[in-house]
Scaffold this motif. Structure first.
Motif, PDB file in Angstrom:
ATOM      1  N   ALA A  59       9.342  -9.237  -5.908  1.00 42.03           N
ATOM      2  CA  ALA A  59       8.255  -8.270  -5.710  1.00 42.03           C
ATOM      3  C   ALA A  59       7.355  -8.812  -4.608  1.00 42.03           C
ATOM      4  N   HIS A  60       6.465  -7.992  -4.136  1.00 42.00           N
ATOM      5  CA  HIS A  60       5.489  -8.429  -3.129  1.00 42.00           C
ATOM      6  C   HIS A  60       4.103  -8.224  -3.712  1.00 42.00           C
ATOM      7  N   VAL A  61       3.470  -9.326  -4.092  1.00 40.84           N
ATOM      8  CA  VAL A  61       2.216  -9.237  -4.842  1.00 40.84           C
ATOM      9  C   VAL A  61       1.111 -10.155  -4.327  1.00 40.84           C
ATOM     10  N   ASP A 122       6.702 -13.572  -5.844  1.00 37.40           N
ATOM     11  CA  ASP A 122       6.553 -12.919  -4.556  1.00 37.40           C
ATOM     12  C   ASP A 122       7.704 -13.397  -3.686  1.00 37.40           C
ATOM     13  N   ALA A 123       8.371 -12.438  -3.054  1.00 35.84           N
ATOM     14  CA  ALA A 123       9.656 -12.743  -2.427  1.00 35.84           C
ATOM     15  C   ALA A 123       9.559 -13.152  -0.966  1.00 35.84           C
ATOM     16  N   ALA A 124       8.388 -13.148  -0.364  1.00 34.00           N
ATOM     17  CA  ALA A 124       8.364 -13.439   1.082  1.00 34.00           C
ATOM     18  C   ALA A 124       7.008 -13.960   1.516  1.00 34.00           C
ATOM     19  N   PRO A 385       6.450  -3.256  -3.463  1.00 35.32           N
ATOM     20  CA  PRO A 385       6.332  -1.788  -3.580  1.00 35.32           C
ATOM     21  C   PRO A 385       7.220  -1.036  -2.575  1.00 35.32           C
ATOM     22  N   ASN A 386       8.293  -1.709  -2.092  1.00 37.62           N
ATOM     23  CA  ASN A 386       9.116  -1.106  -1.028  1.00 37.62           C
ATOM     24  C   ASN A 386       9.910   0.111  -1.508  1.00 37.62           C
ATOM     25  N   GLY A 387      10.574  -0.012  -2.654  1.00 40.66           N
ATOM     26  CA  GLY A 387      11.351   1.122  -3.178  1.00 40.66           C
ATOM     27  C   GLY A 387      10.536   1.942  -4.165  1.00 40.66           C
TER      28      GLY A 387
HETATM   29 ZN   LIG Z   1      11.212  -7.599  -0.680  1.00 43.16          ZN
END
Ligand SMILES: [Zn+2]
Length: 548
Positions: A59-61, A122-124, A385-387
């Motif tokens: 996720a991106h948080v 958080d993935a990135a 929140p990309n998809g």
């Molecule tokens: Zn991602």
């Protein structure tokens, strides 16, 4: 309450072979134990479903890109203000915030916990912005959390690959993980961001030369997959392939999996990487080929990155993708060059049922779930929140468990690109509660190497979610009755009551200190940050122990 007995629930604990058995669950001092004293506090879970706390693998948080997305979306703040919850104020100060697709820090923690999720990655995170990510995670209550460190376009790493110094590259990756306080190696569009920053707008393949002919996506991928395995990191290299979101990219995705060749690797948000081209040159689903490849190759795992209809915010280090999305959608965007390390792009977005491509993306994600034979290796994500937001997970679970509902939804979407795809031909499979427990907690925990998470055996962290049974499983999974995090009852009778501080999850691999003097020279020559100021010095808790 130090000792608790959760009484008489129907327990789904797939890591320990428990599939819907009625039993008590005992907690002492934040851990699952085999028994507690007779006068321990009790939670009556009779007739309810008990699972480990949810674990979000991607996720991106928390971080620089997320903050930019918040700034780009003031309309969401107005549209979804979030009151301070009525939590026990002696334990933690309740905080108001904003929601939408990119909630503020406190609201992120509250809403994950309110959904029964207790661990999030958080993935990135670009290492230069790691300090900010830690500060944001410090302000994200309840959940245990960590992040993956971006490396696939890092200039120093690419120099090492060019010089064929693979062992030094591994030492550098180890140093960088420790300096950033990260948990795993993240590879995004290996080499492609560097190419794009250099002005190229061309599509690339696994053997495109990035400057030097020695530096190719294949070489970068191989170097970082090896580094993760040789360093015995708990999680494999977490790979976002080249050519995300492009028709025909399934060829690149399969080639990347073949390039890994028997080595452990995790391929993320595969939905965005599983598009074919039909004989008429139109987009079509490539999900079957990807699912079949993974089914046959046990060293490879994936998460889906499901697209859900509604609002989203696309946020990625893959700047070139966001450039294309901005150009094709005309929506506002942000693009950032993170010096020497990576890129970053953001475009707010909405997936609409009447859009042929969005309908295809939705179908491709569901096909990946339904065609994968091993749920332990194809786990749930929307690439939040990309998809779509993590708040859509209950709706996604309903799509997986309820074929009639899925068919009803499918009948509403634009069918233009769905001809011949497996979902349109009718996939009868319905996920069981055990399989849901695997793809939302047991599987991600195992893939992340978190031995104390995702299961309810003695010694596990006491992260437990208790759901009321409902006919509508989306409602059931959206509103857990009780959530216990680290032994603390955070959700009680469906209400958030406590918001303890979560743990930071990170690794500190050993490395050959010779790399530091070389790096110091590199920083002196090229970086605006001094070498001594670069590493994050203060982290809460201790690092995860690496496998021996
Ligand atoms: Zn991602």
């Amino acid at each position: 309450m130090s000792q608790v007995r959760i009484v008489g629930g129907t327990v789904y604990d797939p890591a320990n072979g428990v599939d819907g058995d009625v039993r008590d669950l005992c907690i002492d001092a934040g851990r699952i134990v085999s028994d507690v004293a007779v006068d321990a506090a009790t939670i009556d879970a009779r007739g309810m479903v008990v699972m480990p706390g949810g674990v979000d693998i991607h996720a991106h948080v928390a971080g620089g890109a997320i903050n930019l997305a918040r700034r780009l979306l003031p309309e969401e703040h107005r549209g979804d203000s979030s009151r301070a919850p009525a939590v026990d104020e002696e334990a933690s100060l309740p905080r108001s915030g904003t929601g939408g697709t990119v909630p503020s820090t406190f609201t992120t923690g509250y809403r994950y916990a309110g959904l029964g999720y207790t661990t999030v990655f958080d993935a990135a995170v670009a290492p230069a912005t790691a300090r900010l990510s830690h500060a944001e995670l410090d302000d994200t209550p309840i959940v245990d959390a960590g992040f993956f460190v971006l490396m696939g376009n890092d200039e120093y790493l690419l120099r090492l690959v060019a010089a064929d110094e693979r062992e030094q590259a591994r030492e550098y990756a180890a140093w960088l993980l420790g300096a950033a306080g990260g948990y795993a190696i993240k590879v995004v569009n290996p080499g492609g961001i560097e190419m794009w920053k250099g002005g190229s707008r061309d599509r690339i393949d696994l053997d495109t030369a990035i400057g030097s002919s020695r530096v190719t996506p294949r070489a970068i991928l191989g170097t970082l997959v090896d580094a993760a395995n040789q360093l015995r990191l708990p999680h494999a290299a977490h790979v976002h392939c080249n050519n995300l979101g492009v028709a025909g990219n399934v060829a690149t995705t399969l080639e990347s999996m073949r390039a890994v060749d028997g080595r452990r690797a995790h391929f993320t948000h595969l939905q965005f990487h599983s598009y074919g081209v039909d004989p008429d040159g139109r987009w079509c689903s490539g999900a079957r080929e990807v699912a079949e490849y993974i089914n046959a190759h046990p060293h490879i795992s994936g998460d889906v990155g499901q697209v859900m209809f509604g609002s989203a915010a696309t946020i990625t280090a893959d700047g070139p993708v966001e450039y294309l999305l901005h150009k094709s959608s005309g929506r506002k965007w942000v693009n950032v060059d993170i010096e020497l390390e990576t890129g970053c792009g953001i475009v707010p977005y909405a997936y609409k049922e009447r859009s042929a491509i969005a309908a295809l993306q939705w179908a491709v994600g569901l096909e990946l779930f339904l065609l994968s034979t091993d749920p332990w290796r194809m786990v749930l994500s929307t690439d939040h929140p990309n998809g779509g937001s993590f708040l859509s997970y209950p709706e996604l679970i309903r799509l997986l468990m309820d074929r009639a509902y899925r068919d009803e939804q499918r009948a509403r979407v634009n069918p233009k690109l769905l001809a011949g795809c497996a979902l349109a031909d009718g996939l009868a499979r319905q996920y069981t509660l055990e399989e849901i427990a695997i793809v939302t907690r047991a599987g991600p925990a195992r893939l992340l190497g978190l031995s104390g998470k995702g299961h309810l055996g003695a010694g596990a962290d006491a992260d437990v979610t208790v759901y009321d049974r409902r006919d509508n499983v989306a409602e059931m999974f959206a509103t857990p009755r009780y959530v216990v995090k680290g032994g603390s009852l955070v959700v009680e009778e469906g209400q958030l009551r406590r918001a303890p501080v979560g743990q930071r999850l990170y690794v500190q691999p050993e490395f050959d200190s010779a790399i530091e003097s070389r790096l110091r020279r590199h920083f002196d020559l090229y970086s605006t940050v001094s070498f001594d100021h670069y590493p994050v010095r203060t982290l809460s808790g201790g690092p995860r122990v690496l496998a021996g």
